[in-house]
Design an enzyme around this catalytic site. Structure first.
Site, mmCIF file in Angstrom:
data_model
loop_
_atom_site.group_PDB
_atom_site.id
_atom_site.type_symbol
_atom_site.label_atom_id
_atom_site.label_comp_id
_atom_site.label_asym_id
_atom_site.label_seq_id
_atom_site.Cartn_x
_atom_site.Cartn_y
_atom_site.Cartn_z
ATOM 1 N N SER A 100 14.186 -35.984 25.945
ATOM 2 C CA SER A 100 13.815 -34.755 26.164
ATOM 3 C C SER A 100 13.141 -34.001 24.095
ATOM 4 O O SER A 100 13.345 -33.374 25.069
ATOM 5 C CB SER A 100 15.574 -34.307 26.043
ATOM 6 O OG SER A 100 16.191 -35.066 27.857
ATOM 7 N N HIS A 158 17.253 -31.488 21.553
ATOM 8 C CA HIS A 158 16.496 -30.400 22.028
ATOM 9 C C HIS A 158 16.102 -29.752 21.217
ATOM 10 O O HIS A 158 14.930 -28.261 20.961
ATOM 11 C CB HIS A 158 17.279 -30.287 23.285
ATOM 12 C CG HIS A 158 17.594 -30.050 24.305
ATOM 13 N ND1 HIS A 158 18.497 -30.175 25.589
ATOM 14 C CD2 HIS A 158 17.633 -32.204 24.642
ATOM 15 C CE1 HIS A 158 18.557 -31.021 26.220
ATOM 16 N NE2 HIS A 158 17.673 -32.287 25.411
#
Length: 293
Positions: free
Chosen positions: A199, A244
Site C-alpha cells: 500500500s 500510506h
C-alpha cells in the site's frame, strides 16, 4: 496491523476519445492536427503536445522508425511502449507469487521477511534493512482481502500511470514511494508494531496520479474523493497509516518532478528527485536505528 489501499474512480465528465485508443477519454489535442490524444500518445513539442503520426510525418522521405529525438514520448518523456501495462502486470504477478509462497509456507516465511519481523523493530534495527523492501511484496496470508484490494488498486491506478510516465519512470516512482512508506513506518511505529503490504507504493501511485490529472487539466474531484475515502479507511481502520502517508508524500513529490520537469533538464530533475527522496529515506532509517540503539 494491515496496510491496505482501495478502489479507483473515473472522470464522470464527457471528454473526446483518443484517436488511436477509442476507449480512453482525453482533454488534450495535438497542436498540429488537433486530434484528441491520450497520455500514451502525447509527444512533447516546443508548444504543447503532438500525436505520433504528426511526429513521424515531420521528416518526409525518411522510412523506418523516427530518429531517437523525435520518437513518440509520454508526457514525462518516457518511450511509448507496445504494452503500456507490462510492468504493472509483472508487479501484480510478483505479489501474487509471493502470496502463494506465504500460504504454502505459513507465518514462518512472513515472520522472517516482513518489515519488522514478529519481534517488532529489532530486525531492521539489527541491520536487516532488506525488510524495508521485501515488506512491499508481502501480505497477510490470513486476510485475502488485503492482497485483493491492493492488487485491484495497482491495476486500476498503476496501468494508466505506467502508460503516462513510461516504464523506467513508473518503476522508479513505485519503489521510491514504497521505500518511503516503509521508512516512515520504521520511524514512527511502536517497537512492538509490525507492518507489511504494497500500500505504501500504491499510495505513491495515487499521489502521482493526482499530480498528472492536475497537469492535464482534468477534473480533480474523482481522484480527490478517492484519496479522501482511502485516508478515512487509513486512520479509522486499524491500518498502518505511516506507510500510506509516507508513500503518498513521496508519490506527490516524485510525480510532480516527473510531469513538470522542463524538457531540456528532464532526466536530471526526474531522477535527481528520486535520488533525494531515497536519500531522505536513508537518513530516516539511520536516525531510527540510532534511536533504537
Amino acid at each position: 496491523m494491515e496496510d491496505q489501499a482501495t478502489g479507483s474512480a473515473r472522470d464522470a465528465h464527457s471528454l473526446p476519445m483518443c484517436y488511436r485508443h477509442q476507449d480512453r477519454e482525453t482533454g488534450v489535442r495535438c497542436t498540429r492536427c488537433e486530434r484528441p490524444i491520450c497520455p500514451e500518445c502525447m509527444v512533447s513539442a516546443s508548444v504543447g503536445f503532438q500525436c505520433p503520426d504528426c511526429v513521424r510525418g515531420a521528416t518526409p522521405g525518411v522510412s523506418g522508425p523516427p530518429p531517437a529525438d523525435t520518437r513518440p514520448r509520454t508526457i514525462a518523456g518516457g518511450t511509448v511502449a507496445a504494452d503500456p501495462r507490462l510492468l504493472t502486470k509483472i508487479l501484480i504477478g510478483v505479489n501474487l507469487a509471493v502470496f502463494l509462497v506465504q500460504i504454502a509456507v505459513g507465518w514462518t516465511f512472513t515472520g522472517d521477511f516482513e518489515l519488522f519481523g514478529r519481534i517488532g523493530t529489532e530486525g531492521v534495527a539489527e541491520g536487516q534493512y532488506y525488510r524495508l523492501l521485501t515488506a512491499m511484496f508481502l501480505h497477510d496470508p490470513q486476510n485475502y482481502m488485503h492482497i485483493v484490494f491492493n492488487m485491484l488498486s495497482l491495476w486500476w491506478i498503476g496501468g494508466p500511470l505506467e502508460a503516462a510516465l513510461g516504464r523506467a519512470r513508473y518503476l522508479a516512482l513505485y519503489f521510491v514511494s514504497g521505500l518511503a512508506g516503509s521508512a516512515l513506518t520504521y520511524l514512527l511505529v511502536a517497537p512492538t508494531g509490525a507492518s507489511l503490504g504494497a500500500s505504501g507504493a500504491i499510495f505513491g501511485l495515487f499521489g502521482a496520479t493526482a499530480v498528472l490529472i492536475r497537469r492535464l487539466n482534468y477534473d480533480m474531484r474523482p481522484i480527490i474523493a478517492l484519496l479522501v475515502i482511502n485516508l478515512i479507511f487509513t486512520f479509522h481502520g486499524g491500518i498502518a497509516w505511516q506507510a500510506h502517508i509516507g508513500g503518498l508524500v513521496a508519490g506527490v513529490v516524485t510525480g510532480y518532478a516527473m510531469v513538470h520537469a522542463p524538457r531540456e533538464r528532464r532526466n536530471l530533475i526526474q531522477y535527481g528527485t528520486c535520488a533525494l527522496v531515497l536519500l531522505l529515506t536513508l537518513v530516516i532509517t539511520v536516525v531510527r536505528t540510532a534511536q533504537l540503539g
